[in-house]
Design an enzyme around this catalytic site. Sequence first.
Site, mmCIF file in Angstrom:
data_model
loop_
_atom_site.group_PDB
_atom_site.id
_atom_site.type_symbol
_atom_site.label_atom_id
_atom_site.label_comp_id
_atom_site.label_asym_id
_atom_site.label_seq_id
_atom_site.Cartn_x
_atom_site.Cartn_y
_atom_site.Cartn_z
ATOM 1 N N SER A 174 0.869 -1.172 0.000
ATOM 2 C CA SER A 174 0.000 0.000 0.000
ATOM 3 C C SER A 174 0.907 1.223 0.000
ATOM 4 O O SER A 174 2.075 1.129 0.404
ATOM 5 C CB SER A 174 -0.843 -0.027 1.286
ATOM 6 O OG SER A 174 -1.381 1.245 1.562
ATOM 7 N N TYR A 187 -1.693 -1.015 10.197
ATOM 8 C CA TYR A 187 -1.853 -1.328 8.765
ATOM 9 C C TYR A 187 -0.597 -0.908 8.004
ATOM 10 O O TYR A 187 -0.024 -1.697 7.237
ATOM 11 C CB TYR A 187 -3.096 -0.609 8.217
ATOM 12 C CG TYR A 187 -3.331 -0.833 6.741
ATOM 13 C CD1 TYR A 187 -3.962 -1.987 6.290
ATOM 14 C CD2 TYR A 187 -2.934 0.123 5.795
ATOM 15 C CE1 TYR A 187 -4.187 -2.201 4.929
ATOM 16 C CE2 TYR A 187 -3.151 -0.075 4.445
ATOM 17 C CZ TYR A 187 -3.777 -1.230 4.014
ATOM 18 O OH TYR A 187 -3.996 -1.435 2.662
HETATM 19 P P1 NAP Z 1 -11.413 -5.817 1.074
HETATM 20 O O1 NAP Z 1 -12.437 -5.429 0.092
HETATM 21 O O2 NAP Z 1 -11.630 -5.494 2.507
HETATM 22 O O3 NAP Z 1 -11.130 -7.387 0.919
HETATM 23 C C1 NAP Z 1 -10.225 -8.020 1.794
HETATM 24 C C2 NAP Z 1 -10.306 -9.508 1.618
HETATM 25 O O4 NAP Z 1 -9.463 -10.114 2.600
HETATM 26 C C3 NAP Z 1 -11.712 -10.063 1.847
HETATM 27 O O5 NAP Z 1 -11.955 -11.108 0.932
HETATM 28 C C4 NAP Z 1 -11.625 -10.603 3.256
HETATM 29 O O6 NAP Z 1 -12.527 -11.651 3.519
HETATM 30 C C5 NAP Z 1 -10.202 -11.105 3.282
HETATM 31 N N1 NAP Z 1 -9.748 -11.306 4.650
HETATM 32 C C6 NAP Z 1 -9.698 -10.402 5.645
HETATM 33 N N2 NAP Z 1 -9.322 -10.985 6.775
HETATM 34 C C7 NAP Z 1 -9.112 -12.287 6.501
HETATM 35 C C8 NAP Z 1 -8.734 -13.412 7.282
HETATM 36 N N3 NAP Z 1 -8.529 -13.323 8.591
HETATM 37 N N4 NAP Z 1 -8.615 -14.605 6.669
HETATM 38 C C9 NAP Z 1 -8.849 -14.739 5.350
HETATM 39 N N5 NAP Z 1 -9.239 -13.715 4.557
HETATM 40 C C10 NAP Z 1 -9.375 -12.500 5.147
HETATM 41 O O7 NAP Z 1 -10.016 -5.171 0.710
HETATM 42 P P2 NAP Z 1 -9.388 -4.740 -0.715
HETATM 43 O O8 NAP Z 1 -9.530 -3.278 -0.836
HETATM 44 O O9 NAP Z 1 -9.872 -5.626 -1.781
HETATM 45 O O10 NAP Z 1 -7.840 -5.015 -0.416
HETATM 46 C C11 NAP Z 1 -7.112 -6.077 -0.996
HETATM 47 C C12 NAP Z 1 -5.645 -5.846 -0.728
HETATM 48 O O11 NAP Z 1 -5.237 -4.624 -1.365
HETATM 49 C C13 NAP Z 1 -5.300 -5.699 0.743
HETATM 50 O O12 NAP Z 1 -4.051 -6.289 0.998
HETATM 51 C C14 NAP Z 1 -5.208 -4.194 0.928
HETATM 52 O O13 NAP Z 1 -4.383 -3.860 2.019
HETATM 53 C C15 NAP Z 1 -4.614 -3.785 -0.407
HETATM 54 N N6 NAP Z 1 -4.846 -2.376 -0.777
HETATM 55 C C16 NAP Z 1 -6.093 -1.954 -1.100
HETATM 56 C C17 NAP Z 1 -6.275 -0.625 -1.485
HETATM 57 C C18 NAP Z 1 -7.636 -0.085 -1.874
HETATM 58 O O14 NAP Z 1 -7.746 1.121 -2.148
HETATM 59 N N7 NAP Z 1 -8.681 -0.910 -1.944
HETATM 60 C C19 NAP Z 1 -5.177 0.247 -1.535
HETATM 61 C C20 NAP Z 1 -3.904 -0.228 -1.195
HETATM 62 C C21 NAP Z 1 -3.759 -1.554 -0.829
HETATM 63 P P3 NAP Z 1 -14.052 -11.354 3.949
HETATM 64 O O15 NAP Z 1 -14.703 -10.694 2.777
HETATM 65 O O16 NAP Z 1 -14.586 -12.697 4.233
HETATM 66 O O17 NAP Z 1 -13.981 -10.445 5.132
#
Ligand code: NAP
Length: 270
Positions: A174, A187
């Site tokens: 990130s 985070y």
């Molecule tokens: P998200 O929509 O919150 O999805 C996160 C996923 O991780 C969900 O499928 C969630 O499962 C799963 N997860 C969370 N805790 C878990 C656990 N204990 N065991 C197994 N699975 C678990 O997040 P996202 O935005 O798609 O983010 C994906 C990645 O990109 C992350 O690493 C995040 O830090 C990174 N990122 C995102 C952004 C952004 O703007 N979106 C920016 C920078 C980096 P559930 O649905 O079942 O809870």
Amino acid sequence: MSNSTSSPVNQNNNSSLSHEQIRNFVAADNCLAGKVILVTGAGAGIGRVAALTYARFGATVLLLGRTLSKLEAVYDEIETMGAQQPAILPMDLEKASYDEMQKLERLIDSEFGQLDGILNNAAILGNLTPLEMYDVDTFAKVMHINCTATFMLTQALLPLLKDAKNGSIVFTSSSVGTHPRAFWGAYALSKQAIEGMSDIFTQETKNTTNLRFNCINPGGTRTNMRAHAFPGESPMSLKTPEDIMGGYIALMSDESIGVRGQVVALQPKD
Ligand code: NAP
């Protein structure tokens, strides 16, 4: 570690693609055919779309996550598109033991006989609050899910990955992992550690295996996590997970053989 968002990848590693080329990657049909790729957090957000995308480009996708109903929905979508049959691997990274992860490695070996890639994508946001007030239990939980469990799973699956012809391990960072920012607490620290982990794995394996380890930083993307972090922001101002999939395919495809130890920002102006 070369974590520049604009510099070309390290030529000493015979890198095949620059960061710019990874960002703008246009995938050939079936470029992931024959590969078995595990995606963590495959039930929602970026992980869900990456799983669907890898399947669309020919991979057999192993869907790992903690909410079975979400994984089943992704499974059904993949079946409906007529892609390679996926598999559901229910696992809560907060609770799973190392022993369970090693069992998973044996299961993948016996059922699929290979593992070509992991997208370590699952993460939680935790609290956005000053470190002085950060809840210590939440701190430990964020570090465990985002960092320790990611390390455990990657290490447990390494024997299979090392057997792959050109294994690719992609970690998710990130902007606050690359440049820590006030109030982003555990985070940001967990993402800094992920970048370090990818770098150390790279140094330790680059002369002895074909494995490559890289980090991807998706940048602000329209998901639940982003909405939680920026409640006042219009989701429509953000790229969707589908918009940024080129980079996710690039790092899994053989086009990126030679790209090692990089942190690729998909939206470098974020
Ligand atoms: P998200 O929509 O919150 O999805 C996160 C996923 O991780 C969900 O499928 C969630 O499962 C799963 N997860 C969370 N805790 C878990 C656990 N204990 N065991 C197994 N699975 C678990 O997040 P996202 O935005 O798609 O983010 C994906 C990645 O990109 C992350 O690493 C995040 O830090 C990174 N990122 C995102 C952004 C952004 O703007 N979106 C920016 C920078 C980096 P559930 O649905 O079942 O809870």
